[in-house]
Design a protein around this motif. Sequence first.
Motif, short mmCIF file in Angstrom:
data_model
loop_
_atom_site.label_atom_id
_atom_site.label_comp_id
_atom_site.label_asym_id
_atom_site.label_seq_id
_atom_site.Cartn_x
_atom_site.Cartn_y
_atom_site.Cartn_z
N ASN A 88 51.95 36.72 76.88
CA ASN A 88 51.95 37.32 75.54
C ASN A 88 50.96 38.48 75.55
N THR A 89 51.43 39.62 76.04
CA THR A 89 50.53 40.76 76.25
C THR A 89 50.04 41.34 74.93
N GLY A 90 50.90 41.33 73.90
CA GLY A 90 50.53 41.92 72.60
C GLY A 90 49.27 41.27 72.04
N GLU A 91 49.20 39.95 72.15
CA GLU A 91 48.05 39.22 71.59
C GLU A 91 47.09 38.74 72.68
N ASP A 494 54.94 37.65 70.28
CA ASP A 494 54.19 38.11 69.11
C ASP A 494 55.19 38.49 68.01
N GLN A 495 54.71 38.88 66.84
CA GLN A 495 55.59 39.13 65.69
C GLN A 495 54.94 40.11 64.74
N GLU A 496 54.58 41.27 65.28
CA GLU A 496 53.89 42.28 64.45
C GLU A 496 54.77 42.73 63.29
N GLY A 497 56.08 42.63 63.47
CA GLY A 497 57.01 43.12 62.45
C GLY A 497 56.94 42.38 61.13
N VAL A 498 56.23 41.26 61.08
CA VAL A 498 56.14 40.53 59.80
C VAL A 498 54.90 40.95 59.00
N GLN A 499 54.05 41.81 59.58
CA GLN A 499 52.75 42.09 58.94
C GLN A 499 52.82 43.05 57.76
N LEU A 500 53.59 44.14 57.91
CA LEU A 500 53.58 45.21 56.90
C LEU A 500 53.90 44.68 55.51
N GLY A 501 54.93 43.86 55.42
CA GLY A 501 55.33 43.31 54.12
C GLY A 501 54.21 42.49 53.50
N LYS A 502 53.49 41.73 54.36
CA LYS A 502 52.38 40.89 53.84
C LYS A 502 51.28 41.79 53.26
N VAL A 503 50.97 42.89 53.95
CA VAL A 503 49.91 43.80 53.50
C VAL A 503 50.29 44.43 52.16
N LEU A 504 51.54 44.86 52.06
CA LEU A 504 51.98 45.50 50.81
C LEU A 504 52.00 44.49 49.65
N ALA A 505 52.40 43.26 49.94
CA ALA A 505 52.42 42.24 48.87
C ALA A 505 51.01 42.02 48.34
N LYS A 506 50.03 42.02 49.25
CA LYS A 506 48.63 41.85 48.81
C LYS A 506 48.22 43.01 47.90
N ARG A 507 48.67 44.22 48.26
CA ARG A 507 48.34 45.38 47.42
C ARG A 507 48.96 45.24 46.04
N VAL A 508 50.19 44.74 46.01
CA VAL A 508 50.85 44.55 44.70
C VAL A 508 50.04 43.56 43.86
N LEU A 509 49.63 42.45 44.48
CA LEU A 509 48.90 41.42 43.74
C LEU A 509 47.53 41.92 43.28
N ALA A 510 46.97 42.88 44.04
CA ALA A 510 45.67 43.45 43.65
C ALA A 510 45.85 44.65 42.72
N HIS A 511 47.08 44.92 42.33
CA HIS A 511 47.42 46.07 41.47
C HIS A 511 46.93 47.39 42.06
N GLU A 512 47.02 47.50 43.37
CA GLU A 512 46.62 48.75 44.04
C GLU A 512 47.87 49.49 44.49
N THR A 513 48.74 49.80 43.56
CA THR A 513 50.03 50.37 43.94
C THR A 513 50.24 51.76 43.34
N ASP A 514 51.14 52.49 43.99
CA ASP A 514 51.59 53.76 43.40
C ASP A 514 53.03 53.96 43.84
N GLY A 515 53.64 55.04 43.38
CA GLY A 515 54.99 55.40 43.81
C GLY A 515 56.01 54.27 43.61
N ALA A 516 56.90 54.13 44.56
CA ALA A 516 57.99 53.15 44.46
C ALA A 516 57.45 51.73 44.30
N LEU A 517 56.36 51.43 45.01
CA LEU A 517 55.79 50.08 44.93
C LEU A 517 55.33 49.77 43.51
N LYS A 518 54.80 50.77 42.84
CA LYS A 518 54.32 50.54 41.47
C LYS A 518 55.50 50.27 40.54
#
Length: 526
Positions: A88-91, A494-518
Amino acid sequence: MITWNNLDTLDSYKELSKASRVNLAEVMSGENGAERVKNYSIPMAEGFSYNYAAKAVDDDVLDALVKLAKEAQLAEKFKALYNGEVVNTGEKRLVLHHMTRGQLGDAVNADGVDKRAFYVEQQNRIADFANKVHAGEITNAAGEKFTTVVQIGIGGSDLGPRAMYLALENWAKKNNTFKMEAKFISNVDPDDAAAVLNSIDVAHSIFVLVSKSGTTLETLTNESFVKDALKKAGLDASKHMIAVTSETSPLAKSDDYLAAFFMDDYIGGRFSSTSAVGGAVLSLAFGPEVFAQFLEGAAAEDKLSANEDVLKNPEMLDALIGVYERNVLGYPCTAVLPYSQALNRFPAHLQQLDMESNGKSVNRFGEPVSYPTGPVIFGEPGTNGQHSFYQLLHQGTDIVPLQFVGFKNNQIGTDVVIQDSTSQQKLCANVAAQIVAFACGKSDENRNKNFEGGRPSSIIIGDQVNPGSLGALLAHFENKIMFQGFLWNVNSFDQEGVQLGKVLAKRVLAHETDGALKVFSDLLNI
Ligand SMILES: O=P(O)(O)OC[C@H]1O[C@](O)(CO)[C@@H](O)[C@@H]1O
């Protein structure tokens, strides 16, 4: 010396691409077809056989696949993996899930311990705990026996154990090894936890919190949801919960649990069914002996996977044929179709196992690959699927390779003869019919009723879904996926492809959004 090369740089792959195409409808017809079904078969563990007669291969294609396996060093790479190389070279991690069910090669020491000894120790601790729960030595605060086990986890901490539990539930009831009913909470949708909690007697339930990382939002949220329910029922949550996690996770040293059992970073979540992740719930539900039989089945299949002879190695051949279909024949999907109600959730588990492992666009060194990698995987048990999406499989514009699984016997044993055949015979008749219908088709002047045929499938045939056979079946798919990762030169672990969505969801919950996400956040009233 192992070299990790991209598939399209291998001479044997170029040779494979030039091999003449097999006319499946032709070779599967008449006596020739009958001979293929007899010959194109490899014995597996636990009485299974892998039959690839209805795949679009012949001896020339098979020769080319054997050369590809050699040039891609599949056997050597597997050996390096189970002997503890950092595959598992990625990790930058070892990949040791095989070691949870046996020792295929050298002893592997990591973090200052013998890893096989560590996994066995966890199994023994779980067995001891489960036996005490069953014997009424570990009870609720009122001294009453626990009757239900509820697993809280998601992804690899849910799908595999859930699929395995469902696969063995009726078998265990029939064979008098059913100890406790199991339920599963995975989704952060509050209706999931609420519905499970409404369906159980919380005072007599033990909850298994499963999270390798100990940080997964859904799982931690559901833990709090359950703790809240326990508190409202006047119960001490710490007397109703155990944890399965890695020793380095935030959950490991908490006092919130009756006990904690460990896996480690060398077991990928989706490959963790044979570790403490599957061990806790399955040992509580069916007893440790049943879990041990499951591990034995997986270990026996792993041994076959280590065979250098491709034509005696069902997992390696299955992987090679899959890559031929994906990269040479250009098929984008694969359907997994178990003709067994017990394997109801097995395709859901394989979706994660396969797509999270091999859904990659870069090789193990992070460089883009210029060929397709993992296919889309989907499935349903037969015969239900026949009345759903088989129309597309038979007559759609895409050819979808199929992986059937069939069993001679059912689990419960209750069956009735209706119109001269039992239900089990009807089930088996359907899978046999489908293989031939897909391969051979049927010509009709009415184009709407015409079946082109030439649609490839394999079948794994077994006696019955039981702990040993289930372990072997699981190991078959785990190892097939691993070999395909080697062929595509991707890191399947590894499974890096699942991370981005998790990061954006946290931003939504913290109300740190703009543009389409907002705007989406507003539309969804967050
Ligand atoms: O066991 P954990 O750490 O809670 O992770 C759950 C699942 O989440 C994932 O990381 C994907 O988000 C899976 O790979 C894993 O099986």
